[in-house]
Design a protein around this motif. Structure first.
Motif, mmCIF file in Angstrom:
data_model
loop_
_atom_site.group_PDB
_atom_site.id
_atom_site.type_symbol
_atom_site.label_atom_id
_atom_site.label_comp_id
_atom_site.label_asym_id
_atom_site.label_seq_id
_atom_site.Cartn_x
_atom_site.Cartn_y
_atom_site.Cartn_z
ATOM 1 N N ALA A 75 -30.939 -3.101 14.677
ATOM 2 C CA ALA A 75 -29.668 -2.824 13.857
ATOM 3 C C ALA A 75 -30.171 -2.905 12.285
ATOM 4 C CB ALA A 75 -28.393 -3.553 14.192
ATOM 5 N N GLU A 76 -31.169 -3.552 12.306
ATOM 6 C CA GLU A 76 -31.618 -3.854 10.783
ATOM 7 C C GLU A 76 -32.305 -2.465 10.062
ATOM 8 O OE1 GLU A 76 -35.304 -4.650 13.132
ATOM 9 O OE2 GLU A 76 -33.133 -4.835 13.472
ATOM 10 N N LEU A 77 -32.614 -1.517 10.853
ATOM 11 C CA LEU A 77 -33.243 -0.396 10.388
ATOM 12 C C LEU A 77 -32.391 0.687 9.588
ATOM 13 C CD1 LEU A 77 -35.871 0.049 13.357
ATOM 14 C CD2 LEU A 77 -36.121 -1.015 11.371
ATOM 15 N N PRO A 78 -32.734 1.148 8.439
ATOM 16 C CA PRO A 78 -32.128 2.261 7.899
ATOM 17 C C PRO A 78 -31.577 3.420 8.973
ATOM 18 C CG PRO A 78 -33.827 1.527 6.486
ATOM 19 C CD PRO A 78 -33.886 1.119 7.679
ATOM 20 N N GLY A 143 -23.348 -11.472 16.139
ATOM 21 C CA GLY A 143 -22.558 -10.164 15.295
ATOM 22 C C GLY A 143 -23.589 -9.654 14.451
ATOM 23 N N TRP A 144 -23.504 -8.359 14.125
ATOM 24 C CA TRP A 144 -23.881 -7.571 13.107
ATOM 25 C C TRP A 144 -23.324 -7.008 12.043
ATOM 26 C CZ3 TRP A 144 -29.313 -6.516 12.267
ATOM 27 C CH2 TRP A 144 -30.237 -7.144 13.170
ATOM 28 N N TYR A 145 -23.615 -7.031 10.864
ATOM 29 C CA TYR A 145 -22.813 -6.414 9.997
ATOM 30 C C TYR A 145 -23.755 -5.446 9.079
ATOM 31 C CZ TYR A 145 -19.480 -10.145 10.248
ATOM 32 O OH TYR A 145 -18.537 -11.132 10.873
ATOM 33 N N ARG A 146 -23.334 -4.228 8.742
ATOM 34 C CA ARG A 146 -24.105 -3.411 7.884
ATOM 35 C C ARG A 146 -23.191 -2.641 6.784
ATOM 36 N NH1 ARG A 146 -28.633 -0.625 9.909
ATOM 37 N NH2 ARG A 146 -27.897 1.467 9.554
ATOM 38 N N ASN A 177 -32.595 -2.293 3.476
ATOM 39 C CA ASN A 177 -33.361 -1.071 4.017
ATOM 40 C C ASN A 177 -34.656 -1.384 4.918
ATOM 41 O OD1 ASN A 177 -31.730 0.592 2.158
ATOM 42 N ND2 ASN A 177 -33.161 -0.001 0.529
ATOM 43 N N GLY A 178 -34.164 -2.220 5.712
ATOM 44 C CA GLY A 178 -35.028 -2.562 6.925
ATOM 45 C C GLY A 178 -36.148 -3.585 6.579
ATOM 46 N N LEU A 207 -27.578 -2.532 3.762
ATOM 47 C CA LEU A 207 -27.675 -3.992 3.806
ATOM 48 C C LEU A 207 -27.245 -4.413 5.158
ATOM 49 C CD1 LEU A 207 -28.338 -6.321 1.962
ATOM 50 C CD2 LEU A 207 -25.850 -6.491 1.709
ATOM 51 N N ALA A 208 -28.128 -4.883 5.979
ATOM 52 C CA ALA A 208 -27.839 -5.533 7.264
ATOM 53 C C ALA A 208 -27.863 -7.138 7.521
ATOM 54 C CB ALA A 208 -28.899 -4.751 8.352
ATOM 55 N N VAL A 209 -26.931 -7.574 8.152
ATOM 56 C CA VAL A 209 -26.909 -8.911 8.417
ATOM 57 C C VAL A 209 -26.690 -9.365 9.790
ATOM 58 C CG1 VAL A 209 -25.705 -11.192 7.584
ATOM 59 C CG2 VAL A 209 -25.841 -9.207 5.826
ATOM 60 N N ARG A 210 -27.358 -10.225 10.512
ATOM 61 C CA ARG A 210 -27.242 -10.541 11.678
ATOM 62 C C ARG A 210 -26.819 -12.122 11.924
ATOM 63 N NH1 ARG A 210 -31.295 -12.834 15.900
ATOM 64 N NH2 ARG A 210 -30.467 -12.117 17.930
#
Length: 857
Positions: A75-78, A143-146, A177-178, A207-210
């Motif tokens: 989920a962190e990958l673009p 949880g994940w946020y993007r 962006n990963g 932007l990804a946040v775990r």
């Protein structure tokens, strides 16, 4: 590996939303919306138009995030496909949200505890809750946020971009962006991540946040997720570092005060730079009181700190009664182009503590009428929407408090902004544990302390040092190792770290009795105080005078006290000059530490065996939706705010007695409506500063009693119940001091809705709190009625939450229905962002409906 559409089964909490491009809106400097609105009459520096960035230095970054509850690879990958994720705005707390739709929580097929509550309902799940009663039976997890955004405002190679999180609970990892750009374990620390190396100047950024809130890691309701604001900071490469600007007042008198502004500047470029620094200070009405310009030369990667000291004539001092705020603005320019512009609010005030005078603010002696406050916002959960933070401060000040202890963690910036504006003193607290676990396993902050304490304490002090409301730093609460050699060494490290950033404010720590080490006596705690400027005493008012004899120069304050010991705790603080005040546990009910206020009938289990469905502490002066409880009325009398108050203890079953937990209060109401117990004596309690009380029922005297000092302002009467009018009269030296009447009311006939404000801002950061009351045919409130209320909302708003203060009514806070408690419940309205009206409709079977309209401007 990117997840393809349909490669996993969607749960019911995921919204099928595809849009993901968002645009940030501009904001000048690091102020909350409410702070800027308050300072709206103060013009910004009208200098050169910014050429390096387009949308402003600090941009709100709260809107249009995507969320997925659960862990998922990649989920962190673009390239990850998030088209099915739920769209929402920050602040967000997933632990307060429903686990399953209401149709699945009817009770069929569930396990029932005590025959009256399903074990999975709304946000509650007995089996899945890692924190159990400590966190109020809610569920954490992963949880994940993007967020998808474009960086048009950060064009070129001369921009520096950071994302700043006011708070994520907890164990947050951030990618752009990963690329991994940040990690923060502690759920209450504000932190920033540098996006510059990986930010795309054209095209889409992701932007990804775990977030990992797993295991037993908290002793109270923490919430889960990005529960505080997010900001995007864009500057030039010559810039003010995060929380770098500091304002101190080195001399304070009513005639003249000396202010010092410290301005660190850094050069993030590979070239030497010469920058013009332009600064001005504005007084509360917007008049400029000081300006200056200078030049700073910086080598590649270099930094420098410039300091300016100046006098303010006839300053408008900050205090609880007059919370005047100044503002300092600073601008950096290179070759005529603005590189950075920042602003901070501050107050001119002094703090002095000593054993002879106690606490002096601006040379005036002040006693702290304090309350401890956890960070949740009741039925909103942990989400720190600005209005929710402000309302808590408003309520406490309206009920006589002048100080708050942020137990046991740094608060949100929005909370401190509210304390600054409204005039509320603050103990800003850092930690609940150091190197020893508090809750018996390996998931709380102790596992990160050695590696992270310095960064976390630095973040707190640098972030909060310009808030005039903050008058003490607290380095810990009831720390297990506090009196050991290791603990004493840690206390010195923390004290010295704080003082290296802020040498002015005193440092304290809340010290409890020696029971946690099975030590024989209070004196075993003596090493705990070695590195404190003010000793914090939890539930130890009996030790004040004894310790003063042993340590005559020690300044003390009660950092926690029991509600039922309010009289002794306050009278000692009031009488002894070296005791600065008292902080009750707690000022407001909070989720978690379930039922520590539990009042019990005889022949029931001990209070500490808090059983589901209790999920609220219930020990506060103010309940979970913001209404006064009986102990708050007693405190009004104790603090001299009211000469007379009266309450009636709920009738007890025959042969049973009511016993209290240490944090408890009798189950009593300001009510004379008790159908079904006619002729049975009820316990009527009268609180008064008078020396005599007369009680009358329907005009006939029940009795007259003296109020000796030993009564602690309370007299009690046994009154056989009969409908009508109960009247208490208090006398002082033979003269009528005050009177109060309780009247029997009729059956519920309708509803009454009242909003805390009829006009609010058309902002996602504003809220309208609507109290719903059951009323009889004459419009009198029903003090103890229980009815189901159904809501509907029309117009430019939404129902953010609905619920009551009932400490064991487990239910959804996100559905359009709730039950009243003590005749009341609460609906919270949140604007969508458009101007217009919000109409809330309320209905209940067999009662006349009601509505209220709130205007959004």
């Amino acid at each position: 590996m990117a997840r393809k559409n349909g490669s996993h089964k969607l749960n019911r909490r995921e919204a099928l939303l595809g849009l993901s491009i968002s645009a940030a809106t501009p904001l000048l400097a690091a102020h909350s919306a409410t702070t800027q609105e308050q300072l709206g009459s103060q013009p910004a520096l009208e200098l050169h138009s910014p050429k390096v960035f387009g949308a402003g230095r600090d941009q709100p970054f709260d809107q249009d995030w995507l969320f997925y509850l659960g862990d998922i690879a990649g989920a962190e990958l673009p390239s990850f496909d998030d088209s099915s994720w739920r769209r929402l705005d920050i602040p967000h707390d997933w632990s307060i949200e429903d686990l399953t739709p209401p149709s699945e929580t009817s009770g069929e097929g569930t396990i029932w505890v005590g025959g009256n509550a399903p074990t999975r309902v709304g946000p509650f799940d007995v089996a899945l809750s890692a924190g159990q009663e400590a966190t109020g039976w809610v569920v954490g997890g992963i949880g994940w946020y993007r967020k998808h955004f474009r960086a048009e405002g950060a064009e070129g190679a001369n921009a520096v971009s950071e994302v700043r999180f006011d708070g994520i609970y907890m164990n947050a990892d951030v990618w752009l962006n990963g690329q991994h750009v940040g990690h923060q374990p502690y759920g209450y620390t504000s932190f920033a991540c540098d996006l510059t190396p990986y930010l795309k100047r054209d095209g889409e950024n992701i932007l990804a946040v775990r977030v990992r809130n797993v295991g037993r890691n908290s002793r109270w309701y923490s919430g889960s997720g990005i529960y505080r604001h997010v900001w995007l900071t864009v500057t030039g490469k010559v810039r003010f570092p995060l929380w770098g600007v500091a304002v101190t007042t080195t001399k304070v008198t009513a005639d003249i005060s000396t202010v010092e502004v410290s301005l660190p500047v850094e050069n993030r470029s590979d070239d030497s730079q010469s920058a013009a620094l332009r600064t001005r200070v504005l007084e509360p009405q917007g008049e400029v009181v000081e300006t200056w310009e200078t030049t700073v030369d910086l080598p590649p990667g270099g930094h420098s700190t410039l300091t300016r000291q100046f006098d303010v004539q006839s300053p408008r001092l900050w205090s609880v009664e007059t919370p005047h705020l100044y503002r300092a603005e600073a601008e950096l320019l290179v070759r005529g182009n603005r590189m950075d512009l920042t602003a901070v609010t501050f107050g001119i005030r002094s703090i002095e503590v000593d054993v002879d005078h106690g606490l002096r603010i601006n040379s005036t002696v002040v006693k702290l009428k304090g309350g401890c406050v956890h960070h949740d916002n009741g039925i909103l959960g942990a989400a720190t929407i600005d209005r929710a933070e402000e309302r808590r401060v408003e309520i406490l000040k309206a009920n006589g408090f002048n100080a708050i202890r942020t137990s046991h963690n740094p608060p949100s910036p929005a909370f401190l902004d509210a304390c600054d504006r409204l005039g509320m003193m603050v103990i800003d607290e850092a930690f609940d544990c150091w190197t020893t676990a508090k809750i018996g396993d390996d998931e709380d902050y102790h596992r990160y302390f050695h590696e992270w304490w310095e960064r976390d304490i630095t973040s707190m002090v640098r972030r909060d040092r310009n808030h005039p409301s903050v008058i003490f730093w607290s380095i810990g609460n009831e720390i297990d190792e506090r009196n050991t050699p290791e603990g004493v060494a840690i206390a010195k490290q923390l004290h010295d770290a704080v003082k290296s950033i802020d040498p002015v404010r005193p440092v304290t720590m809340a010290v409890n009795g020696p029971y946690d080490h099975n030590l024989p006596e209070w004196q075993a705690n003596d090493p705990s105080f070695l590195h404190l400027d003010v000793g914090g005493y939890n539930y130890q008012w009996q030790q004040y005078e004894l310790d003063h004899q042993r340590f005559p120069q020690r300044v003390m304050m009660g950092t926690e006290s029991f509600p039922i010991e309010a009289y002794d705790s306050w009278r000692h603080a009031e009488r002894l000059s070296y005791v600065l005040g008292d902080f009750v546990w707690t000022a407001i009910d909070y989720f978690g530490e379930s039922a520590i206020r539990h009042t019990l009938l005889s022949q029931t289990p001990a209070w500490w065996r808090a059983q589901y469905p209790w999920f609220i502490s219930y020990c506060g002066d103010i309940d979970a939706v913001g209404h006064k409880k009986p102990q708050s009325y007693y405190r009004d009398v104790l603090w001299g705010r009211s000469p007379l108050e009266m309450a009636v203890q709920r009738p007890l079953p025959s042969g049973r007695k009511e016993t209290l937990a240490s944090w408890g209060w009798l189950d009593e109401l300001r009510s004379w409506t008790w159908p079904g117990v006619e002729g049975i004596p009820l316990n009527v309690r009268v609180y008064t500063t008078g020396d005599q009380v007369r009680l009358l029922l329907n005009g006939a005297e029940i009795g007259t009693k003296q109020v000796p000092e030993s009564a602690q302002l309370i007299v009690e009467f046994a009154v056989p119940y009969a409908p009508g009018e109960l009247r208490a009269e208090a006398f002082k030296d033979g003269k009528l001091l005050a009177s109060q009447t309780l009247k029997t009311v009729g059956k519920p006939a309708g509803l009454r809705l009242s909003a805390d404000r009829s006009t609010i801002r058309a902002s996602r950061n504003d809220l309208a709190y609507v109290t719903v009351e059951l009323v009889d045919a004459a419009g009198a409130p029903i003090p103890d009625g229980v009815r189901t209320i159904d809501f509907s909302v029309e117009g430019v708003g939404e129902l953010a939450a609905a619920g009551s203060a009932n400490p064991k009514d487990v239910a959804s806070f996100r559905q359009s229905t709730c039950r009243t408690f003590h005749g009341k419940c609460m609906a919270i309205l949140r604007p969508t962002g458009r101007t217009g009206n919000i109409r809330l409709n309320a209905a209940s079977k067999g009662l006349a409906p009601a509505n209220v309209v709130v205007n959004c401007v």
